[in-house]
Design a protein around this motif. Structure first.
Motif, PDB file in Angstrom:
ATOM      1  N   LEU A 307      63.338 -20.899  59.707  1.00  0.00           N
ATOM      2  CA  LEU A 307      64.819 -21.050  60.064  1.00  0.00           C
ATOM      3  C   LEU A 307      65.190 -21.838  61.206  1.00  0.00           C
ATOM      4  CD1 LEU A 307      65.910 -17.297  60.562  1.00  0.00           C
ATOM      5  CD2 LEU A 307      66.665 -18.999  58.759  1.00  0.00           C
ATOM      6  N   GLU A 308      63.796 -22.299  61.934  1.00  0.00           N
ATOM      7  CA  GLU A 308      64.178 -23.125  63.038  1.00  0.00           C
ATOM      8  C   GLU A 308      63.673 -24.544  62.944  1.00  0.00           C
ATOM      9  OE1 GLU A 308      61.828 -21.489  66.221  1.00  0.00           O
ATOM     10  OE2 GLU A 308      63.436 -19.540  66.434  1.00  0.00           O
ATOM     11  N   GLY A 315      69.801 -20.184  63.064  1.00  0.00           N
ATOM     12  CA  GLY A 315      69.280 -19.088  63.926  1.00  0.00           C
ATOM     13  C   GLY A 315      69.369 -17.868  63.328  1.00  0.00           C
ATOM     14  N   ILE A 316      69.148 -16.641  64.025  1.00  0.00           N
ATOM     15  CA  ILE A 316      69.390 -15.160  63.357  1.00  0.00           C
ATOM     16  C   ILE A 316      70.151 -14.397  64.429  1.00  0.00           C
ATOM     17  CG2 ILE A 316      67.301 -14.718  64.267  1.00  0.00           C
ATOM     18  CD1 ILE A 316      66.932 -12.796  61.884  1.00  0.00           C
ATOM     19  N   ASP A 317      70.803 -13.767  64.032  1.00  0.00           N
ATOM     20  CA  ASP A 317      71.707 -12.689  64.973  1.00  0.00           C
ATOM     21  C   ASP A 317      70.739 -11.924  65.826  1.00  0.00           C
ATOM     22  OD1 ASP A 317      73.532 -10.980  66.226  1.00  0.00           O
ATOM     23  OD2 ASP A 317      74.869 -10.779  64.523  1.00  0.00           O
ATOM     24  N   GLN A 452      65.685  -1.370  52.968  1.00  0.00           N
ATOM     25  CA  GLN A 452      65.898   0.178  53.510  1.00  0.00           C
ATOM     26  C   GLN A 452      66.935  -0.184  54.707  1.00  0.00           C
ATOM     27  OE1 GLN A 452      62.042   1.531  54.215  1.00  0.00           O
ATOM     28  NE2 GLN A 452      61.477   1.860  52.109  1.00  0.00           N
ATOM     29  N   LEU A 453      66.748  -1.120  55.585  1.00  0.00           N
ATOM     30  CA  LEU A 453      67.477  -1.230  56.870  1.00  0.00           C
ATOM     31  C   LEU A 453      68.953  -1.395  56.759  1.00  0.00           C
ATOM     32  CD1 LEU A 453      65.474  -2.926  59.634  1.00  0.00           C
ATOM     33  CD2 LEU A 453      66.360  -0.632  59.418  1.00  0.00           C
ATOM     34  N   SER A 454      69.028  -2.423  55.775  1.00  0.00           N
ATOM     35  CA  SER A 454      70.404  -2.919  55.284  1.00  0.00           C
ATOM     36  C   SER A 454      71.259  -1.869  54.625  1.00  0.00           C
ATOM     37  CB  SER A 454      70.251  -4.096  54.281  1.00  0.00           C
ATOM     38  OG  SER A 454      69.838  -3.719  52.885  1.00  0.00           O
ATOM     39  N   PHE A 462      74.090  -8.877  55.858  1.00  0.00           N
ATOM     40  CA  PHE A 462      74.048 -10.166  55.487  1.00  0.00           C
ATOM     41  C   PHE A 462      72.737 -10.892  56.239  1.00  0.00           C
ATOM     42  CE2 PHE A 462      74.893 -14.748  56.448  1.00  0.00           C
ATOM     43  CZ  PHE A 462      74.847 -15.248  55.101  1.00  0.00           C
ATOM     44  N   GLY A 463      72.544 -10.724  57.348  1.00  0.00           N
ATOM     45  CA  GLY A 463      71.433 -11.068  58.335  1.00  0.00           C
ATOM     46  C   GLY A 463      70.021 -10.927  57.763  1.00  0.00           C
ATOM     47  N   LEU A 464      69.917  -9.586  57.307  1.00  0.00           N
ATOM     48  CA  LEU A 464      68.575  -8.980  56.717  1.00  0.00           C
ATOM     49  C   LEU A 464      68.498  -9.638  55.314  1.00  0.00           C
ATOM     50  CD1 LEU A 464      69.399  -5.337  57.788  1.00  0.00           C
ATOM     51  CD2 LEU A 464      67.666  -6.863  58.921  1.00  0.00           C
TER      52      LEU A 464
END
Length: 497
Positions: A307-308, A315-317, A452-454, A462-464
């Motif tokens: 991502l970087e 970035g990521i939230d 599972q988290l999403s 969306f971030g996951l």
């Protein structure tokens, strides 16, 4: 020779322990014990696995020298020499027998000095059954160094005469009424850690002590003992330093090796041990913590690096990162709770007791290399079948190939001492295949964890999802690597043939 079981007890359970039905009809004896442990400034005795102490028992001093400990699960077995001396100022080496003095050869005895002390109240109960006698001791007090102290609250069950299996019988009865935990370390070992002379470190797989001329039953026992030693060696580190994820990893390796050893029982003409079922349940209970550790320490940094990178520059939230960290911490605490439960202590005791049982006569008559070859051939055939048409295998079938490679690896490692150096090249190639398949499998599991988290946290879905997509793409880039490694391994010389 001292043979004992050592178990830890929470201080709040001491009164409950004293009221145990096994003990409450026996008149206990109490002693206040002060022990002074000696070593050189460079801790030469500790480095040789030797503990030297002077202990005040009532109005007399007792000198004890203990040789290197062999701890298997909760059972400790070590040579010791004990003698009454005039005072507690300095050890009396003239009172030691020649065999004990030989252990101190090369050490300048004049440089031996006090390094730490233990001070505790000991309550003992004498228990007898037929031709066997054991002493149950409850120790409560402290370990002291010049600038630190640590609590002592533990139970020791020492064999005085008879069959060592009796120690496990007593421990299991005690466990039915009081929560006890496996404690493989002696007071001396804990004292050296407290003084800074020793540190806890994760312990990798321990090579079984086996030879060609041993019986098959003894080799099987040695394989299980080595796995149980690795389990007990990593347990204190994980319970006290759970943030160091290598302890959990090595605990799980030990459990898998125990499971592999348990499955060998059928080849010895005996049933698979009863403890294999709770062992597998424990393995499953610890899986989530290890999966999240791998995600946090290995997978997430890879994703963040992508991502970087200039090509993505995104970035990521922070909320996503916090969620991932919190989830990892929660499942780690859950795994700690599992290992604190009496069921885990019972499992270790059951395995330890089983290792004292003699192998059946037909197992003692088998030739070790013939037995090993049959097992290795079977595992190799299963791996070959799992890897057939490797390049076209989907994720599920590659996972099965990874399991087959892992099982062969554990067996190959166990039997390696029989074959010497010729086993090393094959095992190294097999390890490479296992590691690459593990890399792929970890990323498949990583996607499952994110999914599972999403489902639980829709606002961060969306971030996951972005993380999952990057993970899938990066795993695909290395999909060809295991196939190449398998081709090389398939052409390797099989060291057992």
């Amino acid at each position: 020779m001292e043979i004992e079981l050592k178990l830890a007890l929470q201080p709040r359970h001491r009164a409950q322990f004293r009221r145990h039905p096994l003990l409450n009809k026996i008149t206990p004896v109490q002693h206040s014990l002060l022990s002074i442990y000696f070593d050189t400034a460079k801790f030469d005795l500790m480095r040789r696995g030797i503990a030297l102490r002077l202990r005040r028992v009532n109005n007399r001093w007792v000198q004890t020298l203990k040789a290197e400990t062999q701890s298997v699960g909760a059972l400790t077995n070590r040579p010791e020499w004990e003698v009454t001396v005039t005072d507690g100022k300095h050890p009396d080496f003239s009172a030691l027998p020649p065999v004990a003095l030989d252990l101190l050869a090369g050490i300048k005895l004049k440089r031996i000095m006090p390094v730490f002390t233990t001070e505790f109240q000991r309550t003992t109960w004498q228990i007898e059954s037929e031709q066997t006698q054991a002493e149950v001791a409850l120790d409560s007090g402290k370990i002291h160094t010049d600038d630190a102290s640590s609590n002592i609250c533990e139970v020791e069950i020492e064999l005085k005469s008879g069959n060592p299996e009796f120690l496990f019988d007593v421990a299991i009865q005690l466990l039915e009424h009081v929560p006890l935990r496996v404690e493989p370390r002696s007071k001396a070992e804990r004292g050296y850690i407290l003084s800074g002379a020793a540190t806890l470190v994760p312990v990798k797989a321990i090579q079984p002590m086996i030879e060609k001329n041993q019986s098959v039953g003894d080799v099987w026992n040695a394989i299980l003992q080595a796995a149980l030693m690795q389990l007990s060696a990593n347990l204190p580190g994980f319970l006290e330093n759970a943030h160091d994820t290598e302890y959990l990893h090595q605990l799980r390796v030990a459990l898998r090796r125990l499971h592999t050893g348990a499955r060998l029982a059928k080849s010895l003409g005996r049933p698979i041990p009863d403890w294999d079922q709770p062992l597998r349940q424990l393995m499953q209970a610890l899986n989530p913590a290890r999966d999240w550790d791998v995600f946090q320490q290995e997978i997430l940094p890879e994703i963040l690096a992508i991502l970087e990178s200039p090509a993505v520059n995104s970035g990521i939230d922070d909320a996503v990162l916090v969620l991932l960290q919190d989830t990892t911490a929660i499942v780690r605490q859950q795994s700690l709770a599992v290992l604190h439960k009496p069921a885990f202590t019972r499992l270790v005791l059951d395995i330890g007791r089983d290792l004292l049982s003699a192998a059946p006569a037909e197992a003692r008559q088998q030739e070790v290399q013939t037995w090993a070859k049959a097992i290795l051939d079977k595992r190799w055939e299963k791996l070959c079948k799992s890897c057939h048409g490797f390049a076209k295998l989907n994720a599920s079938k590659r996972h099965k190939a990874r399991i087959a490679a892992k099982k062969l690896r554990y067996i190959a490692d166990a039997f390696a001492p029989i074959y010497g150096k010729r086993a090393h090249h094959f095992i190294a190639a097999l390890s490479s295949l296992q590691n690459e398949l593990g890399y792929t499998n970890d990323r498949v599991i990583g996607q499952q964890l994110l999914h599972q988290l999403s489902r639980k946290t829709a606002s961060l879905g969306f971030g996951l999802g972005r993380l999952s997509g990057i993970l899938e793409s990066s795993a695909a880039l290395r999909a060809h690597v295991p196939a190449d490694i398998w081709q090389r391994l398939a052409r390797s010389k099989l060291f057992w043939r």
